[in-house]
Write a protein that holds these residues in place. Structure first.
Motif, PDB file in Angstrom:
ATOM      1  N   MET A  66      45.789  38.801  13.809  1.00 55.26           N
ATOM      2  CA  MET A  66      45.018  39.460  14.860  1.00 55.26           C
ATOM      3  C   MET A  66      43.549  39.085  14.724  1.00 55.26           C
ATOM      4  O   MET A  66      43.077  38.779  13.638  1.00 55.26           O
ATOM      5  N   PRO A  67      42.791  39.138  15.817  1.00 59.24           N
ATOM      6  CA  PRO A  67      41.402  38.703  15.764  1.00 59.24           C
ATOM      7  C   PRO A  67      40.543  39.631  14.937  1.00 59.24           C
ATOM      8  O   PRO A  67      40.767  40.833  14.869  1.00 59.24           O
ATOM      9  N   ARG A  68      39.543  39.075  14.287  1.00 64.45           N
ATOM     10  CA  ARG A  68      38.611  39.862  13.507  1.00 64.45           C
ATOM     11  C   ARG A  68      37.288  39.956  14.235  1.00 64.45           C
ATOM     12  O   ARG A  68      36.964  39.130  15.061  1.00 64.45           O
ATOM     13  N   ARG A  69      36.497  40.964  13.893  1.00 67.96           N
ATOM     14  CA  ARG A  69      35.191  41.125  14.511  1.00 67.96           C
ATOM     15  C   ARG A  69      34.324  39.929  14.177  1.00 67.96           C
ATOM     16  O   ARG A  69      34.303  39.446  13.067  1.00 67.96           O
ATOM     17  N   ILE A  85      40.451  32.653  16.211  1.00 69.53           N
ATOM     18  CA  ILE A  85      40.661  32.783  17.650  1.00 69.53           C
ATOM     19  C   ILE A  85      42.117  33.160  17.879  1.00 69.53           C
ATOM     20  O   ILE A  85      43.025  32.477  17.401  1.00 69.53           O
ATOM     21  N   ALA A  86      42.362  34.238  18.607  1.00 67.92           N
ATOM     22  CA  ALA A  86      43.726  34.673  18.894  1.00 67.92           C
ATOM     23  C   ALA A  86      44.243  33.984  20.151  1.00 67.92           C
ATOM     24  O   ALA A  86      43.478  33.421  20.936  1.00 67.92           O
ATOM     25  N   THR A  87      45.553  34.024  20.340  1.00 66.64           N
ATOM     26  CA  THR A  87      46.139  33.510  21.575  1.00 66.64           C
ATOM     27  C   THR A  87      46.088  34.605  22.635  1.00 66.64           C
ATOM     28  O   THR A  87      46.024  35.799  22.321  1.00 66.64           O
ATOM     29  N   LEU A  88      46.131  34.197  23.896  1.00 72.10           N
ATOM     30  CA  LEU A  88      45.978  35.153  24.988  1.00 72.10           C
ATOM     31  C   LEU A  88      47.094  36.189  25.003  1.00 72.10           C
ATOM     32  O   LEU A  88      46.867  37.352  25.370  1.00 72.10           O
ATOM     33  N   ASP A  89      48.300  35.802  24.593  1.00 73.08           N
ATOM     34  CA  ASP A  89      49.406  36.764  24.615  1.00 73.08           C
ATOM     35  C   ASP A  89      49.275  37.834  23.530  1.00 73.08           C
ATOM     36  O   ASP A  89      50.042  38.798  23.512  1.00 73.08           O
ATOM     37  N   GLU A  90      48.307  37.698  22.632  1.00 79.34           N
ATOM     38  CA  GLU A  90      48.051  38.733  21.631  1.00 79.34           C
ATOM     39  C   GLU A  90      47.133  39.833  22.154  1.00 79.34           C
ATOM     40  O   GLU A  90      46.934  40.850  21.483  1.00 79.34           O
ATOM     41  N   LEU A  91      46.555  39.641  23.334  1.00 81.88           N
ATOM     42  CA  LEU A  91      45.644  40.640  23.892  1.00 81.88           C
ATOM     43  C   LEU A  91      46.428  41.832  24.426  1.00 81.88           C
ATOM     44  O   LEU A  91      47.245  41.702  25.336  1.00 81.88           O
ATOM     45  N   ASP A  92      46.169  43.001  23.868  1.00 84.23           N
ATOM     46  CA  ASP A  92      46.754  44.258  24.332  1.00 84.23           C
ATOM     47  C   ASP A  92      45.720  44.931  25.228  1.00 84.23           C
ATOM     48  O   ASP A  92      44.723  45.472  24.744  1.00 84.23           O
ATOM     49  N   ILE A 138      38.265  37.086  20.375  1.00 87.62           N
ATOM     50  CA  ILE A 138      38.402  36.094  21.443  1.00 87.62           C
ATOM     51  C   ILE A 138      39.863  35.696  21.553  1.00 87.62           C
ATOM     52  O   ILE A 138      40.523  35.415  20.548  1.00 87.62           O
ATOM     53  N   TYR A 139      40.361  35.660  22.790  1.00 88.47           N
ATOM     54  CA  TYR A 139      41.757  35.356  23.076  1.00 88.47           C
ATOM     55  C   TYR A 139      41.797  34.179  24.049  1.00 88.47           C
ATOM     56  O   TYR A 139      41.188  34.231  25.119  1.00 88.47           O
ATOM     57  N   GLN A 174      42.009  29.937  30.414  1.00 91.57           N
ATOM     58  CA  GLN A 174      41.462  31.287  30.427  1.00 91.57           C
ATOM     59  C   GLN A 174      41.123  31.703  29.004  1.00 91.57           C
ATOM     60  O   GLN A 174      41.936  31.556  28.087  1.00 91.57           O
ATOM     61  N   ILE A 175      39.910  32.201  28.836  1.00 86.73           N
ATOM     62  CA  ILE A 175      39.465  32.737  27.553  1.00 86.73           C
ATOM     63  C   ILE A 175      38.880  34.113  27.817  1.00 86.73           C
ATOM     64  O   ILE A 175      38.061  34.289  28.724  1.00 86.73           O
ATOM     65  N   VAL A 176      39.308  35.101  27.048  1.00 91.72           N
ATOM     66  CA  VAL A 176      38.821  36.472  27.195  1.00 91.72           C
ATOM     67  C   VAL A 176      38.169  36.895  25.887  1.00 91.72           C
ATOM     68  O   VAL A 176      38.743  36.693  24.813  1.00 91.72           O
ATOM     69  N   GLN A 177      36.975  37.460  25.983  1.00 90.14           N
ATOM     70  CA  GLN A 177      36.353  38.033  24.792  1.00 90.14           C
ATOM     71  C   GLN A 177      36.205  39.528  24.970  1.00 90.14           C
ATOM     72  O   GLN A 177      35.654  40.009  25.966  1.00 90.14           O
TER      73      GLN A 177
END
Length: 250
Positions: A1-4, A152-159, A167-168, A175-178
């Motif tokens: 999972m992404p870290r701060r 960097i996480a993958t987009l499907d890891e974004l809850d 960052i996903y 598409q990149i989401v932060q």
């Protein structure tokens, strides 16, 4: 999972600090978007209008609801810097607010535009030479080079209902989401949403995952709970605009 993220806050230059308000984020009322949809959710759409931020001397006026913000490397800075800027691979970033299903955090969608297809291919190929980065998806490599040189996480890891800061990235980088802390003001850059106009690191630095790509200039964003997105501060390195707006080296 992404870290701060732990990147240091970028230096604010007197020539480039501005606050650009961009409406349409998670908790703001839905307004009439630039594309007539009344919303600015999801990844940035080319059909929507965008306000261009080019590191101006005196800042810019707020933009309307539903619009996007495109941060570009100014042509006059490229000309002034010459060879120093010639290897930068990023042409622009287009950002817009991203609606989460929680008020705990704010988020932005980020799209990266490269100066050429060859520049993008060169970036991806350079990561294939680094053992601990070669297995990343193309999207993770792009985000690592231009946004944050860490996990960097993958987009499907974004809850969307219970997100973690980080960052996903979609596998292809489309598409990149932060996800970050909401800013207290348009000048608050503590969330570490940093757009880096990157260039390749030296051959000797390729063994260090944090030096595959370096930043020529950076823009730090703030996103607030009312849906506004701003350029909170910038770091233009050795370059600054003089009182007439021309780029000079400090």
């Amino acid at each position: 999972m992404p870290r701060r993220k732990t990147l240091p806050t970028a230096l604010t230059t007197a020539a480039a600090v501005t606050a650009l308000m961009l409406a349409g984020c998670s908790s703001s009322p839905t307004g009439e978007g630039a594309n007539g949809s009344g919303s600015n959710e999801g990844k940035p759409s080319q059909a929507q209008s965008a306000t261009v931020y080019d590191f101006p001397l005196n800042g810019m006026e707020p933009v309307g609801k539903g619009e996007q913000l495109t941060v570009v490397l100014p042509d006059d800075l490229k000309q002034a810097a010459g060879k120093e800027a010639s290897s930068v691979v990023v042409e622009s970033f287009t950002v817009s607010s991203h609606k989460l299903q929680t008020a705990e955090y704010c988020a932005v969608d980020i799209s990266v535009e490269f100066v050429s297809d060859d520049a993008k291919k060169g970036l991806l190929n350079s990561y294939n030479k680094v053992e601990n980065l070669s297995d990343l998806t193309d999207g993770q490599k792009i985000a690592h080079a231009t946004l944050y040189r860490g996990e960097i996480a993958t987009l499907d890891e974004l809850d969307e209902t219970n997100p973690e800061e980080g960052i996903y990235a979609a596998d292809d980088g489309s598409q990149i989401v932060q996800v970050a802390d909401c800013a207290s003001s348009p000048q608050d850059d503590d969330a570490d949403i940093t757009l880096g106009f990157s260039y390749p690191g030296t051959r000797n630095s390729l063994g260090d995952s944090y030096e595959v790509y370096k930043d020529f200039v950076k823009a730090n964003l703030a996103v607030m709970t009312d849906g506004s997105v701003s350029v909170a501060s910038t770091d233009t390195g050795d370059w600054t605009r003089d009182s007439s707006g021309k780029w000079i080296k400090d």
